[in-house]
Design an enzyme around this catalytic site. Structure first.
Site, mmCIF file in Angstrom:
data_model
loop_
_atom_site.group_PDB
_atom_site.id
_atom_site.type_symbol
_atom_site.label_atom_id
_atom_site.label_comp_id
_atom_site.label_asym_id
_atom_site.label_seq_id
_atom_site.Cartn_x
_atom_site.Cartn_y
_atom_site.Cartn_z
ATOM 1 N N LYS A 1 0.921 -1.231 0.028
ATOM 2 C CA LYS A 1 0.047 -0.115 -0.008
ATOM 3 C C LYS A 1 0.839 1.232 0.021
ATOM 4 O O LYS A 1 0.738 2.246 -0.605
ATOM 5 C CB LYS A 1 -0.869 0.026 1.106
ATOM 6 N N THR A 2 1.813 1.385 0.806
ATOM 7 C CA THR A 2 2.449 2.547 0.997
ATOM 8 C C THR A 2 3.426 2.668 -0.287
ATOM 9 O O THR A 2 3.420 3.837 -0.833
ATOM 10 C CB THR A 2 3.529 2.327 2.016
ATOM 11 N N GLU B 1 -3.508 6.083 1.445
ATOM 12 C CA GLU B 1 -3.330 4.692 1.675
ATOM 13 C C GLU B 1 -4.548 4.059 2.598
ATOM 14 O O GLU B 1 -4.895 5.022 3.487
ATOM 15 C CB GLU B 1 -2.116 4.274 2.642
#
Length: 464
Positions: free
Chosen positions: A121-122, A165
């Protein structure tokens, strides 16, 4: 023009303001002009960055830190019920707002891209933030890690796009109403909150169901959990589903990923045309993250060739295969990987970059619950390294679980043929690793806890 400040967030107080998710929201609110305050357990560069934006940051938690005129108290799922500032909020009848609700309020009126998945995600959120900024679209963004370029995890932009995110760990990603949702993968994790894979699927289905009518789901065509999720949501009439990956049936097909040392060259097939661009981090999984970002941007109407070129400007996120330095011919790299899938992906990427060099790993397990459920798989992942040092479990928010120690991982690693050394004293690790390393080796510090602090210390020992 981006929206202003939601009324409830005009004078917010953040408990745990230095956390990755909390600090991002606080920064955006401060940049929008809110009177931001909060507290954190210890002093940090993040606290200083918030003060530079005009926020009041207290160190330590005490009832007196909460101003009587605070418009709300913002908390994350990590804040315990007995926190003195939370108790004081109840006494003053100050509303308590979950971090996810605050973030959702900041997205209102903007075209939101919410990036979800058990891993990646990051990185994917960061790639989008960098690429959209490079194209002068001036996005707002909230990320779980600091970008290498701007050195921050969040920003208020003047454009109409908000990239966030989306955290599945406590189901908080169900609060968002994105224009585009990205699902990179779906796996069982966060065992304190999810009892089964079925609960994970239900949670992701709810998240996808919140995509605005006419919006887009960008989802992996390769990862089994993502494929199953796609099967479950295909019947949502108002949802446009775009798949990406190496599968022949993928809408955005990954044709080839060519390693180039610590970078990769990626070729995709989109609308029948080949498109090649560079990703400045190694490994197939990061290349796939970039393709997901490309598909999401195209879903918002951004020309693919422009976006592909801009994605090449991404230079990484702190703790995502971040080069910390080199000493005595040894490179030290830092990885946030803490789930077996992430560990395997980063170790494979480093193995590809290392060619003939040895790969040495310093691994710190994260959470007792995760180690209890996935310790065997973590140990098996470490077999990809030439040698590993394993630390004690980093507890974070959890209390110890009887019988659950890093020995679970060490035993599994040895059973898989790995060369593993247990080091219980974190302060002893730099000397141990410096004694192991030889010129040409790669050292990877790995885990979601404070193992990241060891990189500079290892470099110092190597230098001396």
């Amino acid at each position: 023009m981006a929206p202003g400040i939601p009324a409830a967030l005009e004078r917010p107080h953040f408990i745990g303001i230095g956390g990755a998710g909390m600090s991002g929201i606080a920064k955006i609110l401060a940049q929008r002009g809110a009177k931001v305050a909060g507290s954190d357990a210890k002093e940090s560069a993040t606290a200083e960055a918030l003060r530079a934006l005009g926020a009041t940051v207290h160190i330590g938690h005490a009832a007196g830190h909460l101003a009587d005129d605070a418009s709300c108290v913002v908390v994350s799922s990590a804040i315990r019920a007995d926190n003195p500032e939370l108790a004081r909020a109840a006494e003053l009848s100050i509303p308590v707002v979950h971090r996810s609700d605050a973030l959702a309020a900041l997205m209102e009126g903007l075209r939101a891209i919410a990036v979800a998945g058990t891993h990646g995600k990051t990185t994917t959120t960061s790639m989008l933030a960098v690429a959209l900024s490079e194209l002068a679209l001036d996005p707002s963004y909230a990320i779980g890690g600091d970008l290498e370029g701007p050195g921050t995890n969040a920003a208020h932009g003047g454009g109409d796009i908000f990239v966030a995110e989306a955290d599945e760990s406590d189901r908080s990603f169900q609060k968002y109403d994105p224009q585009v949702a990205i699902v990179l993968n779906v796996e069982l994790d966060h065992h304190a909150n999810y009892a089964s894979m079925e609960e994970i699927y239900d949670s992701f289905e709810t998240f996808v169901g919140k995509v605005v009518p006419g919006g887009t789901l960008v989802v992996s065509a390769d990862q089994p959990g993502a494929v199953e999720l796609t099967r479950r949501v295909r019947d949502i009439a108002s949802l446009d589903v775009v798949t990406y990956g190496e599968s022949e049936n993928a809408d955005v097909r990954v044709h080839k990923v060519t390693p180039r040392g610590l970078t990769s060259e990626v070729t995709v097939v989109l609308n029948g045309k080949y498109l090649t661009f560079t990703v400045s981090v190694p490994g197939s999984h990061y290349a796939h993250n970039a393709v997901a970002a490309l598909a999401a941007g195209v879903a918002l109407g951004i020309p693919a060739h422009n976006l592909a070129s801009a994605l090449g400007k991404y230079t990484g996120v702190k703790r995502r295969l971040q080069l910390k330095g080199e000493a005595a011919g040894v490179q030290v790299i830092d990885s946030y990987a803490h789930h077996p899938t992430e560990m395997t992906a980063d170790l494979a990427a480093m193995r590809g970059a290392a060619t003939d060099a040895r790969l040495l790993v310093v691994f710190q397990p994260h959470l007792f619950s995760r180690t209890q459920e996935l310790g065997t798989e973590m140990g098996q992942a470490l077999a990809l390294a030439d040698a590993s040092v394993v630390l004690d479990i980093y507890p974070a928010r959890e209390d110890p679980v009887p019988g659950v120690t890093s020995t679970l991982i060490i035993d599994a690693a040895k059973a898989a043929g790995a060369d593993v050394t247990a080091v219980h004293d974190k302060a002893a690790v730099p000397a141990v690793v410096a004694g192991m390393a030889k010129p040409g080796d790669l050292v990877l510090t790995m885990g979601a806890g404070d193992v990241t602090d060891l990189g500079p210390q290892i470099l110092d020992h190597l230098s001396s």
